[in-house]
Structure formats: C-alpha cells, structure tokens
Design an enzyme around this catalytic site. Sequence first.
Site, PDB file in Angstrom:
ATOM      1  N   SER A 141       0.835  -1.195   0.000  1.00  0.00           N
ATOM      2  CA  SER A 141       0.000   0.000   0.000  1.00  0.00           C
ATOM      3  C   SER A 141       0.880   1.259   0.000  1.00  0.00           C
ATOM      4  CB  SER A 141      -0.953  -0.054   1.198  1.00  0.00           C
ATOM      5  OG  SER A 141      -2.044   0.805   1.004  1.00  0.00           O
ATOM      6  N   ASP A 295      -8.543  -6.193  -4.865  1.00  0.00           N
ATOM      7  CA  ASP A 295      -8.309  -4.853  -4.317  1.00  0.00           C
ATOM      8  C   ASP A 295      -9.226  -3.857  -5.030  1.00  0.00           C
ATOM      9  OD1 ASP A 295      -7.135  -2.314  -3.602  1.00  0.00           O
ATOM     10  OD2 ASP A 295      -5.271  -3.371  -3.134  1.00  0.00           O
ATOM     11  N   HIS A 324      -7.849  -5.405  -0.430  1.00  0.00           N
ATOM     12  CA  HIS A 324      -6.662  -4.660   0.003  1.00  0.00           C
ATOM     13  C   HIS A 324      -6.219  -5.062   1.407  1.00  0.00           C
ATOM     14  CE1 HIS A 324      -3.827  -1.379  -0.532  1.00  0.00           C
ATOM     15  NE2 HIS A 324      -4.067  -1.009   0.712  1.00  0.00           N
TER      16      HIS A 324
END
Lengths: 351, 351
Positions: A141, A295, A324
């Site tokens: 991320s 995601d 995610h």
Amino acid sequence: MIQNDYYSQDVHGPFQLISIGALALEEGGTIPDCRLAVATHGTLNARRDNAILVPTWYSGTSKIIEQVYIGPDHALDPSRYFIVQINQIGNGLSTSPHNSDGDIAMARFPRVRIGDDVRAQQRLLAQHFGIERLELVVGGSMGAQQTWEWAVRFPDRVKRAAPIAGTAKNTEHDLLFAETLVEAITSDPAFRDGAYANSADVIAGLRRHAKLWTVMGWSVDFFREDRHRALGFESVADFVERFMIGYFGPMDPNDLLCMAWKWQRGDVSRHAGGDLAAALGRIRAKMTVMPISHDMFFPPEDCRREQQLVAGSELRVLDSIDGHFALLGTDPAMVAQVDEHLKALLAAPVD
Amino acid sequence: MIQNDYYSQDVHGPFQLISIGALALEEGGTIPDCRLAVATHGTLNARRDNAILVPTWYSGTSKIIEQVYIGPDHALDPSRYFIVQINQIGNGLSTSPHNSDGDIAMARFPRVRIGDDVRAQQRLLAQHFGIERLELVVGGSMGAQQTWEWAVRFPDRVKRAAPIAGTAKNTEHDLLFAETLVEAITSDPAFRDGAYANSADVIAGLRRHAKLWTVMGWSVDFFREDRHRALGFESVADFVERFMIGYFGPMDPNDLLCMAWKWQRGDVSRHAGGDLAAALGRIRAKMTVMPISHDMFFPPEDCRREQQLVAGSELRVLDSIDGHFALLGTDPAMVAQVDEHLKALLAAPVD
C-alpha cells in the site's frame, strides 16, 4: 503534542527512535528533529549487503507487518537477512503531528511527501547502519508507494523491489477515495481544524472513516463469502464495530491526515517531469509487482500498467477475496503467496 | 413542507400526481394521502394487456429514465406499449418528506419499504388504469428492487420482469455503503436532525454524499480510461463538482434518506420467512436479470446467485466500464444492450 497511549512501546514495540536531524521537505518547511521509529530483525553482515527495508502503510506500524510477514518461516527471515522496518513520518511512532511540539505540532505539521520519507530512510540507513545498498525493498500500500519511490529515486541503491498492492503514481480515483476518508474526519466539528485536545473527541469522524474503509478496504466478495464471520464476527455491524472501529478508533486524526495527504500525491513521475514511463525507465532493481486480485482501489490492472513499463519486471497477482486488507494477514493463503514470490525474487540473480 | 424547485414539472415533467388515498405502511404508520407522480407514454389497449411498469431508482425520477430508455427506437416503445413510470415514494415528486405537511413532514416522515411502494403501485394501476397484469416490469437499481418485489409479491400480475443492476435481497456490504451515504448527510450539523429550513443549508453533507457516490457509483476503470474526460470534464475534480455535485446538490436530504432506508432493507425473502430461495421460487414471470459488469456494489456475482434461484430465468451481464451509473445513459452501447435484451424478453412467449 497530545498524549495517545496507542502509539506506545507496549502496543507497537520494541522499536528504537533514531534521529536523523533536520529534514528539509519537498513542499517547503522543515522537520527540525526528525525521529524515525525503527524495528530491526536479524544481523547485518560484515559486507552490509544483506539488508532488507520494509516501510509501512497508511495507519499501520512496523508491528503488524512484523507479526504477519517476518520470521524464520517467511521470506523475510531474520536468520538470513537484516530486516529494517522504518515507520513512515506521520504514522504516530515516527515524528508525527500528535507527538510534535511548537511550530510543527498538530495541524501545524508541514506537508510531507513519499519522497521525504524515502530520503529520510536513506539517510538513516547510511548514517546509522552504514547500509548503502539494499538487497530488497518491500512494502504494501503506502509501503508500495515508498518502494516504487526508492527504486526510481535511488536506482543504484536497490537491488530488488517488491511493491505490494500499491502504485507508482496514484490514480485519480484513489485520490478521491482518500479525500472521502479525509473529509470523514475533518467534517467532525470536534476535529476543530486539528486543534482537538484528545483524539477521542473526534470519535464520530474516526468512526465514519472506519466505515468508509470497510466498504472499500475489503471486497464485496469478502462479505458475500462471510469472511467476516469466519474471522469471528457475528455480522457486518459487529465487524465494523469491533474490528474496523476497534482498529482505527484509537488513532490520531492529524496523523492519519498527514499520511492521507502523502498517499494521495504519491507519484514517481515527478522525477521525470511528469513522464511516468521515463521515471520507471530509471529503475535498475529486479522487480516483482504484486497487486491483490480483489483490491477495490489499487486494482491489478492499475499495477499491471506500471509493471509493464519496468524492464525485466514480473507481475504476480496475489489471489485473495480479502481485497486490500488481505495485507493485514487475514488470509494466510495470501501471505504464503507473498512469501513464495519474495523467495523467488530474493533467489534471482541481480547485477 | 419546504420549497425545492428542483422537484418541479419544469425539471421533471410532465407528470401527473395521482392520489391512491391512505397507505398503511409495513413498518407501521400511514401516509394519509399518498400521491404518486406518474408519467405515461403510449396508449393502453382495449384488453389492457400492453402495460409496462417502470419504477425509479435512488435519487432518480421518471424523467431521466424516459430520456434514456423510452422511445420509438427503444424496446420501451410507446407505439406498442403503454408505459407507466411511477416515481417511488420519497423521491421528491411522489409523496416525500420535503413535500409533506403535518405529522409526516420532513424528519417525521414514516419508514417506507420497497413493499409499500409496490403495493401502492399495484393499487394505482388497478384503480386508475384498470390494469391487472403487466406485460413487463423493468427497473434499475432501486427500480430493480421494486421489480423483484413485484415478481415475488404478485406472481400472477407480472408476465415478464427485468431487474437491472439491483438485487432481490440487499447485501450486507451494500447496506453499509448506503449507511456511509446516510452519514455523509446526517453528520452535517446543518442537517439539524432533518429540521433544516432549506436543503441548500445542508450542502456540505450533500457534497460529501456526492463524492462517495463518485467513488463507488462508477468504476476504477471508468476513471482510468478517462471516461470522465470523454464526457466533457477536465479532471476528476471537475467531474465531481459539475456532474456529481451538480446532480445530487439540489436534492432534498430527507428525501434521499427516506430512499436510502428503503434501499438498505430491500429483501423479498420477507415473503418466505427469510428463505430467499423459497421467495424466489414464487416467481412466475419470465425473467431476464441484468447486472452491469463493472458495478462496484451490485456486482454480477450477487445478481447471478439470485437469478439461478429463479426457474427459467436468464442472466445477461451488461458490459460497461461506467459501472452502476451506466444506468444514467452515459454509455450508449450499454443502453443498446438493455434494448436488445428487453426486446428478446418481450418477444418471448409466456403463459
């Protein structure tokens, strides 16, 4: 500075606070005494060439990454590598709005960019550990954003790089999603333009922020397949309350906003006048790019397009309906895929 | 009652306001004089067997559906069918919080369910037009919820049904997404628990509501492929401001909340004690279920699972990267797919 026991050694330690001195920032302004919270695992060898850097994601600290990804059964094996986790500026452990005083306290904290973090990390690694080149940079991320930044900014210092569930240049959709997260907090009257006396005062905004994360952070499939129940929650409402608000509720609003601003503007094309292909063409690291199949805001297609601009790189899509937040380790099968791909990357010869 | 010129004949007409008298509601309470805003196209034949019902979606009125889907070039052809569009309760044209007085004005408006709308529509069709059986019920999003409800509640009154981008039983993820929309509005201090003097006072909440819709209503692919630019906007920010806030900004907050509550709880399994398969087993209509490929909150898989519980039904996935809001007609190729599938459904023999 305000007190917040969430960001303590008890919860997130052990970590060291290491000062790198004054850090001049890309957007102007300076952090006079920039302290980075660092957790290390394993031993740096004599040639100083077995170091792996692991930066952190939005809201996260080194602790959860250690718990999920680091250990003798993982690719990130402290018996082989010297693993350095550096918490990003603003994450609550390193220098952050809530733990700063004076001119940079709270809402006066200056704008920080991903590039500032990466320069700070490079300085720390060189000055404190004598590390000039990294065997691997790997992060998820916002950690992926930092990984991309490392590979583009310091092509000769990164032998291998593995951005997981994150992009080199943030998308417009993602920027807007983060904007809704920001506004969930700042719209709370108790936020008082960042001048709250206690983060708990802003709980209404933090709750809304956690709910938005619930909608986009997992996936539609996650809830359809009752993954929240498999994780021990009775309903989505229970999951929101105990897991999501339980997770985000204790955090500091100004710290989250510092990270969100940085996340929104992650963009390595700044190194090439806005030309993403040219920026990614600078990369010399061997790269494995790992988006997560489900995601909702860093989807595989966005990552694939960037990966294809990096010579010799590979795309390995991690399969998980947890979306995610599979990064959090909720899906052991996905962690196993990360390990597999990282082991292959670490075994690959590089120049 | 408060004044709001957005909900006028100038903007959404022509429509007739037809009273069906008092409507007792499933959750308790009554709408004393329930008026439904109705737009018709074409002529009811002597046998009264060429009627098509088109209910409306969240925030929408009959007007946009007319503009996109009804006409001589469409499956919904007024030269062949008598097309009746009935605006849902709470949508601002039919009886709604903002246009009601007394005991049901504004925040005092009672809870309304999808089933209340469908009973009201059935009564109106029978009393006002003498229509006992519908050639087709077709609707998108909350219109799909009403379509499902018609097919389950009145199996003998619906010959064909086509729910587009909506479910028979709302998912938990979708319920939470709608909750974030609700909270975007109710968290605005100017909302004053629904007692605002003018909907424009709540513009901060309405803006946040529009941004959340931007994140989930289109798709990541929509923005990646610059569909917003193709539609004439310079950037996502410009698209948010002029299209999304331009669209949602003038609407009444209490009306939106009335619809959101209803949307969240759409669930035909209430007809069979919570057993969705049993409820869908009641359906006698010939059905074509049409999810949209890139819908982020009514995704094809959710619709497929329901469709498979309906004997003799067909699934036709509409292909559009515009996601859920392709319903608005932004992608002519998707409208053409809708027409194709509706024409096939209307041509199919039924008992």
